[in-house]
Design an enzyme around this catalytic site. Structure first.
Site, PDB file in Angstrom:
ATOM      1  N   GLN A   1       3.352  11.049  -4.695  1.00  0.00           N
ATOM      2  CA  GLN A   1       3.528  11.889  -3.505  1.00  0.00           C
ATOM      3  C   GLN A   1       4.186  13.210  -3.914  1.00  0.00           C
ATOM      4  O   GLN A   1       5.245  13.218  -4.523  1.00  0.00           O
ATOM      5  CB  GLN A   1       4.388  11.141  -2.470  1.00  0.00           C
ATOM      6  CG  GLN A   1       4.542  11.872  -1.151  1.00  0.00           C
ATOM      7  CD  GLN A   1       3.229  12.046  -0.390  1.00  0.00           C
ATOM      8  OE1 GLN A   1       2.409  11.142  -0.342  1.00  0.00           O
ATOM      9  NE2 GLN A   1       3.024  13.207   0.190  1.00  0.00           N
TER      10      GLN A   1
ATOM     11  N   ASP B   1      -5.865  10.366  -5.852  1.00  0.00           N
ATOM     12  CA  ASP B   1      -5.786  11.691  -5.231  1.00  0.00           C
ATOM     13  C   ASP B   1      -6.828  12.656  -5.799  1.00  0.00           C
ATOM     14  O   ASP B   1      -6.956  13.780  -5.319  1.00  0.00           O
ATOM     15  CB  ASP B   1      -4.379  12.264  -5.470  1.00  0.00           C
ATOM     16  CG  ASP B   1      -3.662  12.560  -4.178  1.00  0.00           C
ATOM     17  OD1 ASP B   1      -4.309  12.489  -3.120  1.00  0.00           O
ATOM     18  OD2 ASP B   1      -2.469  12.879  -4.226  1.00  0.00           O
TER      19      ASP B   1
ATOM     20  N   LYS C   1       0.370   6.351   4.906  1.00  0.00           N
ATOM     21  CA  LYS C   1      -0.601   5.866   3.915  1.00  0.00           C
ATOM     22  C   LYS C   1      -0.459   4.354   3.745  1.00  0.00           C
ATOM     23  O   LYS C   1      -1.458   3.628   3.683  1.00  0.00           O
ATOM     24  CB  LYS C   1      -0.379   6.586   2.575  1.00  0.00           C
ATOM     25  CG  LYS C   1      -0.836   8.039   2.605  1.00  0.00           C
ATOM     26  CD  LYS C   1      -0.370   8.833   1.394  1.00  0.00           C
ATOM     27  CE  LYS C   1      -0.733  10.306   1.578  1.00  0.00           C
ATOM     28  NZ  LYS C   1      -0.168  11.168   0.524  1.00  0.00           N
TER      29      LYS C   1
END
Ligand SMILES: NC(=O)c1ccc[n+]([C@@H]2O[C@H](COP(=O)([O-])OP(=O)(O)OC[C@H]3O[C@@H](n4cnc5c(N)ncnc54)[C@H](OP(=O)(O)O)[C@@H]3O)[C@@H](O)[C@H]2O)c1
Length: 291
Positions: free
Chosen positions: A101, A124, A57
């Site tokens: 994460q 997200d 990422k």
């Protein structure tokens, strides 16, 4: 059964195209906004798979001009400490997206931590406000993996109107939001899970079959309608006898490819699309900044 060649749904190539478009968009917006976009990825502990995802990422951010403000915390970091870091990032005018994460170490409360991210910086798309907007069909930041699936289907002009879609898996990360997105496109959606009876029969009914389970090759050729679109979200790490790691999906690719009309590979299917959608969400938040 005669061997068929299905159309490969190439997420890797589409993800590259999306990155280029985002890079151009950033270059266009930056003079107006006066700073580059920023994404903060928070990682807690040393889960090796998470470390690979975070590195990917961060690299993807750098390639297109997003400043990656990664933060790495030791496995024993407290909930309070993480909440106060997120509170600071919520106020930071140079941060457009915040991502935690997952999975987190067991002592942490994932849901309440995700709730502390400002919905406008929820890269997200997992905050209840953004999930609520999805349920209502309103625009907002959308969960990256399901959004990546929808984008890939659209790229290949695969219309869903009136089609039967089966999503295997009902997680809040993938299965549930994806089912809502398919419904939004007028598919008739069934969600299957670990208690579903006769999973094979349910799957065989699908014009579009999505596997988001986390069990290597659980979807076999006898579970797929000839000509169906098969989307494999699963990422499973297996080791061969020489202890070499190999990624496989939830779909037995070689055998299912003989039956399916369209199929995604693993790797190179939904994985890169997920990262592209994360970048896209960050740029969307960034562009809202100028309004
Ligand atoms: N490509 C990407 O970028 C990406 C992104 C996210 C996740 N993934 C991968 O996608 C997979 C799923 O992730 P997730 O986070 O959704 O996993 P998860 O939270 O563990 O959910 C798995 C789902 O599969 C269902 N399930 C388990 N065993 C089953 C069975 N035998 N038959 C039918 N359904 C079964 C579970 O049902 P119950 O609810 O009844 O337990 C659950 O709903 C994993 O391999 C993950 O690594 C990939």
């Amino acid at each position: 059964m005669s061997a068929r060649t299905p159309c490969l749904l190439d997420g890797k190539t589409l993800a590259q195209k999306i990155r280029l478009q985002l890079k151009e968009r950033i270059a266009h917006l930056q003079p107006k906004i006066g700073r580059p976009p920023g994404l903060s990825v928070l990682m807690v502990g040393d889960n090796p798979a998470s470390a690979v995802y975070v590195r990917n990422k961060e690299r993807a951010c750098q390639q297109i001009g997003i400043v990656s403000k990664g933060k790495h915390f030791s496995a024993d970091t407290s909930q309070q400490e993480l909440e106060s870091v997120i509170a600071e990032l919520n106020k930071d005018e140079e941060v457009d997206g915040i991502l935690v994460q997952l999975p987190l170490p067991n002592h942490l409360d994932t849901v309440s931590l995700l709730h502390t991210i400002h919905p406008d910086k929820d890269a997200d798309g997992l905050h209840p406000v953004n999930l609520g907007k999805l349920v209502r069909g309103e625009s907002g930041l959308r969960s990256c993996t399901p959004a990546g699936v929808m984008k890939l289907l659209a790229e290949y002009d695969l219309t869903l109107n009136g089609k039967k879609a089966v999503v295997v898996g009902r997680s809040i990360l993938v299965g549930k939001p994806l089912a809502l997105m398919l419904l939004e496109q007028n598919a008739t959606v069934t969600i299957a899970h670990s208690r579903t009876q006769d999973l094979a029969a349910v799957c065989r009914d699908a014009d579009i079959l999505v596997a988001a389970v986390g069990k290597p090759e659980i979807i076999t050729e006898d579970m797929v309608k000839p000509g169906a679109i098969v989307i494999d979200v699963g990422i499973n790490r297996l080791e061969n006898s020489q202890k070499q790691a190999k990624l496989v999906g939830d779909v037995a690719f070689d055998r299912v490819a003989e039956v399916a009309g369209y199929i995604t590979p693993v790797p190179g299917g939904i994985g890169p699309m997920t990262v592209a959608m994360l970048l896209s969400n960050t740029v969307q938040s960034y562009s809202n900044y100028s309004k």
